[in-house]
Motif scaffolding. Structure first.
Motif, PDB file in Angstrom:
ATOM      1  N   MET A 121       0.782  -1.279   0.109  1.00 16.68           N
ATOM      2  CA  MET A 121       0.177  -0.008  -0.107  1.00 16.68           C
ATOM      3  C   MET A 121       0.827   1.110  -0.085  1.00 16.68           C
ATOM      4  SD  MET A 121      -3.309   0.256   2.415  1.00 16.68           S
ATOM      5  CE  MET A 121      -3.724  -1.217   3.050  1.00 16.68           C
ATOM      6  N   ASP A 122       0.678   2.100  -0.800  1.00  7.24           N
ATOM      7  CA  ASP A 122       1.267   3.568  -0.910  1.00  7.24           C
ATOM      8  C   ASP A 122       0.763   4.285   0.449  1.00  7.24           C
ATOM      9  OD1 ASP A 122      -1.093   3.970  -1.620  1.00  7.24           O
ATOM     10  OD2 ASP A 122      -0.331   5.336  -3.517  1.00  7.24           O
ATOM     11  N   ALA A 123       1.520   5.422   0.485  1.00  7.31           N
ATOM     12  CA  ALA A 123       1.370   6.562   1.602  1.00  7.31           C
ATOM     13  C   ALA A 123       0.029   6.957   1.531  1.00  7.31           C
ATOM     14  CB  ALA A 123       2.212   7.618   1.693  1.00  7.31           C
ATOM     15  N   ILE A 124      -0.594   7.555   0.371  1.00  5.71           N
ATOM     16  CA  ILE A 124      -1.884   8.016   0.256  1.00  5.71           C
ATOM     17  C   ILE A 124      -2.949   6.866   0.680  1.00  5.71           C
ATOM     18  CG2 ILE A 124      -3.746   8.809  -1.323  1.00  5.71           C
ATOM     19  CD1 ILE A 124      -1.171  10.853  -0.565  1.00  5.71           C
ATOM     20  N   SER A 125      -2.829   5.701   0.356  1.00  5.48           N
ATOM     21  CA  SER A 125      -3.655   4.608   0.648  1.00  5.48           C
ATOM     22  C   SER A 125      -4.026   4.628   2.213  1.00  5.48           C
ATOM     23  CB  SER A 125      -3.442   3.213  -0.004  1.00  5.48           C
ATOM     24  OG  SER A 125      -3.570   3.386  -1.478  1.00  5.48           O
ATOM     25  N   ASN A 126      -2.616   4.557   2.749  1.00 11.78           N
ATOM     26  CA  ASN A 126      -2.322   4.460   4.112  1.00 11.78           C
ATOM     27  C   ASN A 126      -3.220   5.358   4.937  1.00 11.78           C
ATOM     28  OD1 ASN A 126      -1.088   1.765   4.484  1.00 11.78           O
ATOM     29  ND2 ASN A 126       0.805   2.747   4.122  1.00 11.78           N
ATOM     30  N   LEU A 127      -3.059   6.729   4.365  1.00 17.02           N
ATOM     31  CA  LEU A 127      -3.559   7.908   5.087  1.00 17.02           C
ATOM     32  C   LEU A 127      -4.960   7.597   4.934  1.00 17.02           C
ATOM     33  CD1 LEU A 127      -2.908  10.674   6.347  1.00 17.02           C
ATOM     34  CD2 LEU A 127      -3.012  11.708   3.929  1.00 17.02           C
TER      35      LEU A 127
END
Length: 113
Positions: free
Chosen positions: A1-7
């Motif tokens: 998962m990328d940072a935007i998805s995590n956020l």
């Protein structure tokens, strides 16, 4: 998962848990158990039978607590201090364990606030 998805995931978990923590745990666990959703990170733990039962009972208690005036006030006062850490724990486990520990901690703090 990328940072935007995590956020986005942690923001959603934090917001929903701030309203109804046990309903979020129950819905996620039931969705994972039935195969409706793929739970990220270690959230698959929520689909364990005992956690489903516990979160379902607590969700029912929370629903009933809203109907009894004095019990509702006590419940809300207590859970003011439970919902934030609960959201942080959900967010921590939602972030993949392969991510750096700092990322997991940052997402947990974000969701908890």
């Amino acid at each position: 998962m990328d940072a935007i998805s995590n956020l986005m995931l942690t923001a959603g978990l934090g917001w929903a848990s701030g309203l109804r923590l046990y309903a979020v745990c129950f819905a996620l666990g039931l969705g994972g158990k039935m195969g409706w959703v793929s739970l990220p990170g270690q959230l698959s733990l929520l689909s364990h039978d005992w956690l489903l039962i516990a979160s379902g009972v607590m969700c029912a208690c929370e629903f009933i607590a809203d109907k009894v005036p004095l019990f509702d006030s006590i419940w809300d006062a207590l859970h003011t201090f439970v919902r934030g850490p609960g959201a942080a724990i959900l967010a921590y486990f939602a972030v993949d364990a392969s991510q750096p520990a700092a990322t997991q901690a940052l997402m947990a703090l974000f969701a908890g606030t």
